[in-house]
Design a protein around this motif. Structure first.
Motif, short mmCIF file in Angstrom:
data_model
loop_
_atom_site.label_atom_id
_atom_site.label_comp_id
_atom_site.label_asym_id
_atom_site.label_seq_id
_atom_site.Cartn_x
_atom_site.Cartn_y
_atom_site.Cartn_z
N SER A 1 0.70 -1.08 -0.04
CA SER A 1 0.06 0.01 0.09
C SER A 1 1.10 1.33 -0.07
CB SER A 1 -0.90 0.01 1.35
OG SER A 1 -0.02 0.05 2.25
N GLY A 2 0.11 2.40 -0.06
CA GLY A 2 1.08 3.68 -0.23
C GLY A 2 1.28 3.97 -1.67
N LEU A 3 1.55 5.19 -1.88
CA LEU A 3 1.95 5.58 -3.33
C LEU A 3 3.32 6.56 -2.94
CD1 LEU A 3 1.51 5.79 -6.17
CD2 LEU A 3 0.09 7.79 -5.99
N ASP A 4 4.43 5.96 -3.25
CA ASP A 4 5.63 6.52 -3.23
C ASP A 4 5.90 7.34 -4.23
OD1 ASP A 4 8.37 6.35 -1.18
OD2 ASP A 4 8.62 6.54 -3.36
N VAL A 5 5.88 8.61 -4.17
CA VAL A 5 5.95 9.39 -5.55
C VAL A 5 7.31 9.47 -6.01
CG1 VAL A 5 4.15 11.02 -4.56
CG2 VAL A 5 6.38 11.52 -3.89
N ILE A 6 8.56 9.09 -5.41
CA ILE A 6 9.72 9.03 -5.99
C ILE A 6 9.66 7.68 -6.67
CG2 ILE A 6 11.93 8.39 -5.79
CD1 ILE A 6 11.41 11.35 -5.13
N GLY A 7 8.90 6.51 -6.21
CA GLY A 7 8.88 5.34 -6.78
C GLY A 7 8.00 5.77 -8.04
N LEU A 8 7.02 6.33 -7.90
CA LEU A 8 6.08 6.69 -9.20
C LEU A 8 6.88 7.16 -10.14
CD1 LEU A 8 3.35 6.70 -10.32
CD2 LEU A 8 2.83 8.80 -9.17
N ALA A 9 7.92 8.30 -9.83
CA ALA A 9 8.61 9.06 -10.67
C ALA A 9 9.50 7.80 -11.50
CB ALA A 9 9.65 10.04 -10.25
N GLY A 10 10.04 6.93 -10.72
CA GLY A 10 10.90 6.00 -11.18
C GLY A 10 10.11 5.08 -12.41
N GLU A 11 8.59 4.91 -11.98
CA GLU A 11 7.94 3.97 -12.77
C GLU A 11 7.69 4.73 -14.11
OE1 GLU A 11 7.72 1.12 -12.63
OE2 GLU A 11 5.87 0.14 -11.93
N TRP A 12 7.56 6.11 -14.22
CA TRP A 12 7.24 6.75 -15.52
C TRP A 12 8.42 6.91 -16.14
CZ3 TRP A 12 3.94 12.08 -14.45
CH2 TRP A 12 2.84 11.83 -13.93
N LEU A 13 9.73 7.09 -15.58
CA LEU A 13 10.91 6.98 -16.33
C LEU A 13 11.12 5.62 -16.88
CD1 LEU A 13 14.08 8.53 -15.83
CD2 LEU A 13 14.09 5.88 -16.31
N THR A 14 10.81 4.61 -16.03
CA THR A 14 10.90 3.35 -16.68
C THR A 14 10.02 2.72 -18.12
OG1 THR A 14 11.30 2.42 -14.31
CG2 THR A 14 10.62 0.73 -16.12
N SER A 15 8.77 3.29 -17.82
CA SER A 15 7.98 3.05 -19.02
C SER A 15 8.29 3.98 -20.15
CB SER A 15 6.52 3.20 -18.80
OG SER A 15 6.25 4.46 -18.04
N THR A 16 8.95 4.97 -20.05
CA THR A 16 9.23 5.88 -20.94
C THR A 16 10.57 5.27 -21.66
OG1 THR A 16 8.57 7.86 -19.76
CG2 THR A 16 10.17 8.43 -21.65
N ALA A 17 11.48 4.62 -20.93
CA ALA A 17 12.64 4.04 -21.49
C ALA A 17 12.29 2.56 -22.34
CB ALA A 17 13.58 3.73 -20.35
N ASN A 18 11.08 2.06 -21.70
CA ASN A 18 10.39 1.04 -22.39
C ASN A 18 11.51 -0.14 -23.12
OD1 ASN A 18 8.33 -0.45 -23.45
ND2 ASN A 18 8.36 0.43 -25.51
N CYS B 1 13.25 -15.09 -19.55
CA CYS B 1 13.88 -14.68 -20.92
C CYS B 1 13.84 -13.25 -21.01
CB CYS B 1 13.40 -15.29 -22.30
SG CYS B 1 14.29 -14.88 -23.89
N GLY B 2 12.83 -12.59 -21.46
CA GLY B 2 12.65 -11.21 -21.39
C GLY B 2 12.07 -10.69 -19.91
N ARG B 3 12.47 -9.75 -19.40
CA ARG B 3 11.92 -9.27 -17.98
C ARG B 3 11.43 -7.99 -18.07
NH1 ARG B 3 15.67 -9.53 -13.33
NH2 ARG B 3 17.35 -9.72 -15.15
N HIS B 4 10.59 -7.53 -17.25
CA HIS B 4 10.20 -6.11 -17.18
C HIS B 4 11.39 -5.43 -16.05
CE1 HIS B 4 7.59 -2.82 -15.33
NE2 HIS B 4 7.21 -2.84 -16.52
N VAL B 5 11.48 -4.11 -16.38
CA VAL B 5 12.45 -3.37 -15.51
C VAL B 5 11.65 -3.00 -14.24
CG1 VAL B 5 13.85 -1.36 -15.34
CG2 VAL B 5 13.59 -2.43 -17.61
N ASP B 6 12.14 -3.73 -13.08
CA ASP B 6 11.62 -3.52 -11.86
C ASP B 6 12.39 -2.79 -10.92
OD1 ASP B 6 9.15 -4.77 -12.76
OD2 ASP B 6 9.62 -6.58 -11.78
#
Lengths: 561, 561
Positions: free
Chosen positions: B171-188, B414-419
């Motif tokens: 639970s919780g919404l870590d806003v830095i973690g969220l920033a990290g997710e936005w960057l991760t999906s942008t890097a795709n 094989c392929g893996r999401h960037v977590d």
């Protein structure tokens, strides 16, 4: 926190006057941006972004003209962001800066003038290039540093959305899919139960239903789940087939012990033809041989779109054999599934509707962001029956809503990442027709490359036939090898060509393509198209680039003689 | 495309005059926003956001004062976005609007005045509430509609970051973690090879190394990989243990057939004490019994932080037994691993350094966005040896960089999401110390809840002892049951209380908490704390809310008599 400079009253009044003069504030603001953009770079915005982008070419953020919100983050820390009291403005300000960095990257990804990658060896990155340290601190770092780290992370990465990135089956940066990912991570929930993911659970149902319909299953048929990648989707198919035929082998008290258990000696590789298509007669004789040896074959995995050649197995012929022997037919359409969206190309998957299960990765040919993979299962209820542990402590059946929507017990993962929203949003944005034209375009690019290579003496196709998928496999033949007779010596030399060209290409960073050997074929390039940003000019560029780099390299090969 | 209204030359000049008068453009722009915000809502910006948010309470985006960029998206389609020629401004404008929607949601998530959820039954959502259609069109829809869909998707979801969401371990919404997710999906990109994920591959190495160090392994020890959730991490551990002891069972020609194969009859459940902790003597006798029956026990799974009770198994005692019998010790610290960050609480995991493998999910107690789970393996090289297929067509060894960084062949996916990136960025932002205080705070909340419940006659603790983790398990006892003697009738009635309270709570939407039965205990609430946004006032609120809803409900139970 945010330090806002005061605007003197008379300037404030002048702006209000502008408004009274009939100009609405939004128009004033709009025009302001262009004035700022065209002004000398003395403004604070430009100066600040310079600082963050001093060591690369990312454009200064053009969207950061917001107000009442901090711009200087060097004294601000994550503790100042939400949930901190009055952290809203600071959080918004931080995200605005981040979004500037991200959108600059997105725009740059599509520009042909920018590099696909800026290659560095692991040890170089590890040592900390230009102050980019990967080390994890004990003390917090300020948000300014974090924004710099974000920029550096992108700078040293690979622009998989670049029109000249040909390296992977997944390529392209679908901006709607990206929007979907940002929302997904903001929602930060889990496909575990309906109660925590009501909308996403229903979207998954809608998407699976649509995909099943496209595969060709009836309304009474069809089940499925999105999983973390095609390998996991395929794994589900084997698990289900085993459960279907041997339910007593339901290895399940713990899910970790529930997965598979088929020895490698029991996996029979069926012979393919030169194009990489399974030979039905070989399949049938393999089945008969296995039965003669006392084995019980139960599962056939056919491929619609192989990784290297893009080959499609003859699904109808294989389905006939599976039917007559009573075997589970799985079609791995991870790569080829996208062609189902195209009236022109779906004929290549004829017979897929006869499959018992299908793997289909929208993150490949349909361009959805990573990851997005579905296992579709024809027979309803089997997923649940096969995987459920009915752990009441996780999945309460006395909840007040229809708990058949709690999908956690259908899966082997329990909790699952939300991979559906981006695909749903893309579908809304493009419609089925949008996907169709996207797929058609990728295949047209492949035909263009094929045609070009046929005409050139310095390239050689691995197959003479027109590509069925968007894979085109070829060798670059350096001058010294062009007149050499086929044979082991030519092969030995040719084998070295692709790796050397790729190394050079990565150092230069202007395009990216993969290579591999396969069977008796020495290292050859495989170009694949799944990025709608790629134009025929990019295809032409790739060939020129390879020829240019290859010409250079072959000289060194010759001096090695 | 973008229609920009022309600003008359004289107004333009006036703005330039303001600048010449010593006011930099940024300051002008900053002040403009506050003027616009305080002006009558006749401005186009406010009018437009009203339109999109007419049916909910999301604040109008406060960040959309950008210029030269379209605001009206009702005639704009995804084809107008990048990679369309001159699609940059339109793309930026679309993302600005999206970001407004997302940031409004983020801010709202943290506000106690907003609801945790707006519950609807599956059939209601399916039918299309207030025009929110889940159906997938053939034709594209415009971007305005997409933004509305995005808002609706969030509106009908669950705010897992709300300080009063107590329903899940994550639970919780870590806003830095969220920033990290936005960057991760942008890097795709994909954790497949170093060549496509150079930075993320190295970040994974750095994070795994840090986590291994925290677990207590030496510099010579330690390997691992981030995987899609704790179940998969645990699955890896069983796979590795089997490979370690029985390498000949390396079931691998196809990875799908490579995973496990241990019958449920071979999984022995070891008895636990009342608090849910494994009893070492029971473990030892189970091992001896199994050996006597001719079985070969090889793997023990101990838990550090169970899902319901938050119990920690006595790791040192279990490790002693595993050592004397030569068994693989896996510690599932998916939930409890976070306590390793705290000097005060890590004592509860004493002995974890003796484990052969550890599951640790930073997306649980450390608040990283979903998903983020690691399997740590003490013995280097085993992951690779166990899982590699050495498919040269996927992993070329003749590339020009150190290909030991190509992690694709270490995994079963094989392929893996960037977590990893979000966790890396959070670590930078908080430092190890930030995680420590976050964990401490969650456990203080648990103690606060425990203390409060002890003092109240209308609640009953499932255990009398102080919580070891942040799990607190309790019953609400409605007035009619308070004087009833223990026994089947009281249990039958008590069992109905939690589901009824939860149903009411979900309808009201002001908080969310889970319940379950376990063993001989009828349905009880389990409160867990992993959200740093939660304060003691939220804990108090929860108890009041339950008491209030429960009082109401128990009347109906009584009338059922």
């Amino acid at each position: 926190m945010a330090k806002t400079k005061e605007l003197s009253k008379d300037v404030r009044d002048k702006i209000v006057d502008l408004h009274k003069a009939g100009m609405d504030y939004k128009t004033i603001a709009k025009q302001l941006e262009s004035i700022i953009e065209n002004s000398t770079p003395g403004g604070q915005i430009l100066a600040e972004s310079k600082q963050r982008s001093s060591s690369d070419n990312i454009n200064p953020p053009q969207t950061s003209d917001n107000t009442c919100i901090p711009k200087d983050f060097s004294c601000i820390y994550s503790k100042d962001l939400l949930p901190a009291l009055s952290g809203e403005d600071t959080t918004k300000g931080f995200f605005q800066e981040l979004v500037s960095v991200l959108l600059s990257y997105v725009c740059k990804s599509f520009r042909r003038s920018s590099k696909v990658l800026d290659f560095h060896h692991p040890h170089q990155l590890r040592e900390g290039l230009e102050g980019f340290s990967l080390d994890l601190p004990d003390q917090p770092e300020n948000l300014e540093q974090l924004l710099v780290d974000c920029r550096d992370t992108l700078k040293y990465g690979v622009k998989t959305g670049h029109p000249r990135f040909f390296n992977q089956l997944s390529s392209g940066l679908d901006v709607i899919g990206l929007a979907g990912e940002w929302l997904t991570s903001t929602a930060n929930t889990n496909m575990f139960t309906y109660e925590v993911s009501p909308v996403f659970i229903l979207m998954e149902e809608v998407l699976l239903r649509k995909m099943q319909e496209i595969v060709g299953w009836s309304e009474e048929e069809g089940d499925g789940v999105f999983c973390p990648g095609g390998t996991m989707s395929n794994l589900y198919s084997v698990l289900l087939a085993r459960y279907h035929f041997f339910p007593e082998s339901h290895y399940s008290v713990k899910k970790s012990a529930a997965v598979l258990g088929i020895g490698s000696e029991n996996v029979v590789v069926v012979k393919c033809d030169d194009r990489g298509k399974m030979i039905p007669a070989e399949l049938e004789s393999s089945i008969i041989t296995a039965k003669d040896q006392g084995c019980v074959p139960f599962y056939v995995n056919a491929t619609a779109g192989t990784t290297v050649y893009g080959a499609f197995d003859p699904l109808n012929a294989i389905a006939d054999i599976c039917e007559s022997h009573g075997l589970w037919l799985h079609v791995d359409a991870a790569w080829g599934g996208g062609l189902l969206m195209s009236k022109r190309h779906r004929v290549k998957l004829q017979g897929i509707e006869r499959a018992w299960s299908v793997t289909w990765n929208p993150h490949k040919m349909m361009g959805a962001p990573l990851q997005c993979s579905a296992i579709l299962v024809k027979k309803r209820g089997l997923l649940q029956a096969c995987n459920q542990l009915c752990a009441e402590y996780l999945f309460q059946t006395d909840k007040h809503y229809d708990t058949s929507y709690d999908t956690g017990d259908k899966t082997i993962q329990c909790g699952r990442h939300v991979d559906v929203f981006k695909l749903w949003l893309m579908w809304k944005a493009k419609g089925s027709e949008g996907f169709e034209s996207q797929v058609n375009k990728c295949l047209e690019n492949a035909e263009h490359l094929f045609d070009k290579i046929k005409q050139r003496p310095d390239f050689e196709l691995v197959f003479k036939g027109k590509p069925e998928h968007s894979n085109v496999c070829f060798w670059y033949i350096p001058p010294s090898l062009r007149k050499m007779p086929p044979g082991p010596e030519r092969n030995r030399r040719l084998h070295e060509v692709a790796p050397k060209i790729k190394a050079k290409m990565m150092e230069q960073g202007m395009a990216m393509i993969g290579y591999q050997p396969l069977g008796d074929k020495v290292n050859f390039f495989r170009c694949v198209f799944s990025n709608p940003a790629t134009q025929t000019e990019d295809v032409d560029y790739l060939l020129e680039e390879i020829a240019c780099l290859g010409h250079d390299i072959c000289i060194r090969i010759e001096t090695n003689l």
